[in-house]
Write a protein that holds these residues in place. Structure first.
Motif, PDB file in Angstrom:
ATOM      1  N   VAL A  75      34.196   4.932  83.443  1.00 59.54           N
ATOM      2  CA  VAL A  75      35.017   4.686  84.367  1.00 59.54           C
ATOM      3  C   VAL A  75      34.447   5.596  85.521  1.00 59.54           C
ATOM      4  CG1 VAL A  75      37.060   5.839  85.598  1.00 59.54           C
ATOM      5  CG2 VAL A  75      37.034   5.076  82.532  1.00 59.54           C
ATOM      6  N   GLN A  76      34.239   5.412  86.151  1.00 58.33           N
ATOM      7  CA  GLN A  76      33.190   5.980  87.373  1.00 58.33           C
ATOM      8  C   GLN A  76      34.073   5.900  88.605  1.00 58.33           C
ATOM      9  OE1 GLN A  76      29.883   4.483  89.068  1.00 58.33           O
ATOM     10  NE2 GLN A  76      29.484   2.642  87.167  1.00 58.33           N
ATOM     11  N   ALA A  77      34.529   7.254  89.217  1.00 63.15           N
ATOM     12  CA  ALA A  77      34.690   8.069  90.479  1.00 63.15           C
ATOM     13  C   ALA A  77      34.245   8.132  91.466  1.00 63.15           C
ATOM     14  CB  ALA A  77      35.960   8.523  89.922  1.00 63.15           C
ATOM     15  N   LEU A  78      34.796   7.970  93.061  1.00 61.30           N
ATOM     16  CA  LEU A  78      34.153   9.084  93.982  1.00 61.30           C
ATOM     17  C   LEU A  78      35.352   9.630  94.544  1.00 61.30           C
ATOM     18  CD1 LEU A  78      33.082   5.739  96.128  1.00 61.30           C
ATOM     19  CD2 LEU A  78      31.732   7.864  94.628  1.00 61.30           C
ATOM     20  N   ILE A  79      35.078  10.884  94.341  1.00 61.52           N
ATOM     21  CA  ILE A  79      35.989  12.627  94.354  1.00 61.52           C
ATOM     22  C   ILE A  79      35.467  13.040  95.913  1.00 61.52           C
ATOM     23  CG2 ILE A  79      37.454  14.208  93.252  1.00 61.52           C
ATOM     24  CD1 ILE A  79      35.556  13.573  90.723  1.00 61.52           C
ATOM     25  N   SER A  80      36.792  13.059  96.598  1.00 71.81           N
ATOM     26  CA  SER A  80      36.346  13.885  97.324  1.00 71.81           C
ATOM     27  C   SER A  80      36.582  14.846  97.933  1.00 71.81           C
ATOM     28  CB  SER A  80      36.437  12.933  98.947  1.00 71.81           C
ATOM     29  OG  SER A  80      38.632  12.325  99.561  1.00 71.81           O
ATOM     30  N   VAL A  81      35.960  15.715  98.184  1.00 75.97           N
ATOM     31  CA  VAL A  81      36.424  17.045  98.161  1.00 75.97           C
ATOM     32  C   VAL A  81      35.893  17.780  99.486  1.00 75.97           C
ATOM     33  CG1 VAL A  81      35.522  20.031  96.644  1.00 75.97           C
ATOM     34  CG2 VAL A  81      35.192  17.200  95.530  1.00 75.97           C
ATOM     35  N   LYS A  82      36.937  18.849  99.577  1.00 78.78           N
ATOM     36  CA  LYS A  82      37.302  19.414 100.807  1.00 78.78           C
ATOM     37  C   LYS A  82      37.656  21.130 100.654  1.00 78.78           C
ATOM     38  CE  LYS A  82      39.606  20.500 105.582  1.00 78.78           C
ATOM     39  NZ  LYS A  82      38.709  20.372 105.835  1.00 78.78           N
ATOM     40  N   LEU A  83      36.541  21.930 100.921  1.00 76.59           N
ATOM     41  CA  LEU A  83      36.502  23.355 100.384  1.00 76.59           C
ATOM     42  C   LEU A  83      37.633  23.936 101.233  1.00 76.59           C
ATOM     43  CD1 LEU A  83      32.303  24.047 100.468  1.00 76.59           C
ATOM     44  CD2 LEU A  83      34.368  23.024  98.733  1.00 76.59           C
ATOM     45  N   ARG A  84      38.618  24.864 100.917  1.00 74.24           N
ATOM     46  CA  ARG A  84      39.257  25.784 101.409  1.00 74.24           C
ATOM     47  C   ARG A  84      38.607  27.068 102.434  1.00 74.24           C
ATOM     48  NH1 ARG A  84      43.621  27.006  98.621  1.00 74.24           N
ATOM     49  NH2 ARG A  84      42.506  26.456  95.819  1.00 74.24           N
ATOM     50  N   ALA A  85      37.158  27.596 102.437  1.00 70.36           N
ATOM     51  CA  ALA A  85      36.729  28.368 103.094  1.00 70.36           C
ATOM     52  C   ALA A  85      35.471  27.772 103.855  1.00 70.36           C
ATOM     53  CB  ALA A  85      37.188  29.438 103.071  1.00 70.36           C
ATOM     54  N   HIS A  86      34.874  28.068 104.524  1.00 72.58           N
ATOM     55  CA  HIS A  86      32.954  27.990 104.572  1.00 72.58           C
ATOM     56  C   HIS A  86      32.219  29.112 104.388  1.00 72.58           C
ATOM     57  CE1 HIS A  86      35.142  24.246 106.108  1.00 72.58           C
ATOM     58  NE2 HIS A  86      33.795  24.157 105.168  1.00 72.58           N
TER      59      HIS A  86
END
Length: 165
Positions: A75-86
């Motif tokens: 199983v392969q996946a692409l996961i987009s990640v948005k950080l909470r704070a920079h």
């Protein structure tokens, strides 16, 4: 002006360099004699030219391609990640920790609404769910994730772009 585009390393690639790169991208295990024959140069020249490409930072390594399903990573996946704070410290910690995890094939820092894209491979959809929960959902620096399953993956051209004369 050269008829060949200059690489970002400030090194012009000539036709022989391009042939060597294309052949090695196609088959990194090619013999030097066969490489020389395909580039229409002497074997000693092929060896010197290949070493020069390595020294100039154009060829950065040779690797074995592993069939992920054959080693249980079906199983392969692409996961987009948005950080909470920079926050720089949290970003640095995230950037060091995530690519070191054995399931991660690649991590990309991207522009837009997403901060990072992860390409991972695991053994099952349950393992994927657990990986996201254990490594992203519980990370205080992660604000949002979105997972997309990969049904098929085809590699594209990994060498230089063709020259338009």
């Amino acid at each position: 002006m050269s008829s060949h585009p200059e690489s970002p390393f400030g090194n012009d690639l000539d036709e022989i360099d391009r042939i060597i790169i294309d052949e090695l991208v196609s088959n990194a295990r090619i013999s030097n004699a066969t490489l020389a024959q395909r580039a229409s140069i002497a074997p000693s020249t092929a060896l010197l030219r290949t070493r020069s490409l390595v020294e100039r930072g154009i060829l950065t390594g040779y690797h074995a391609e592993v069939s992920l399903p054959a080693v249980g990573r079906t199983v392969q996946a692409l996961i987009s990640v948005k950080l909470r704070a920079h926050d720089r410290e949290k970003i640095d910690t995230f950037r060091e920790r995530i690519p070191a995890l054995p399931e991660v094939l690649s991590m990309f820092h991207v522009s837009g609404a997403t901060d990072y894209m992860l390409h991972i491979a695991v053994g099952s959809t349950e393992a994927l769910r657990d990986w996201v929960l254990d490594n992203l959902a519980t990370d205080e620096s992660v604000g949002h994730t979105e997972t997309t399953l990969v049904f098929d993956h085809q590699l594209g051209n990994r060498g230089p772009l063709p020259v338009n004369d």
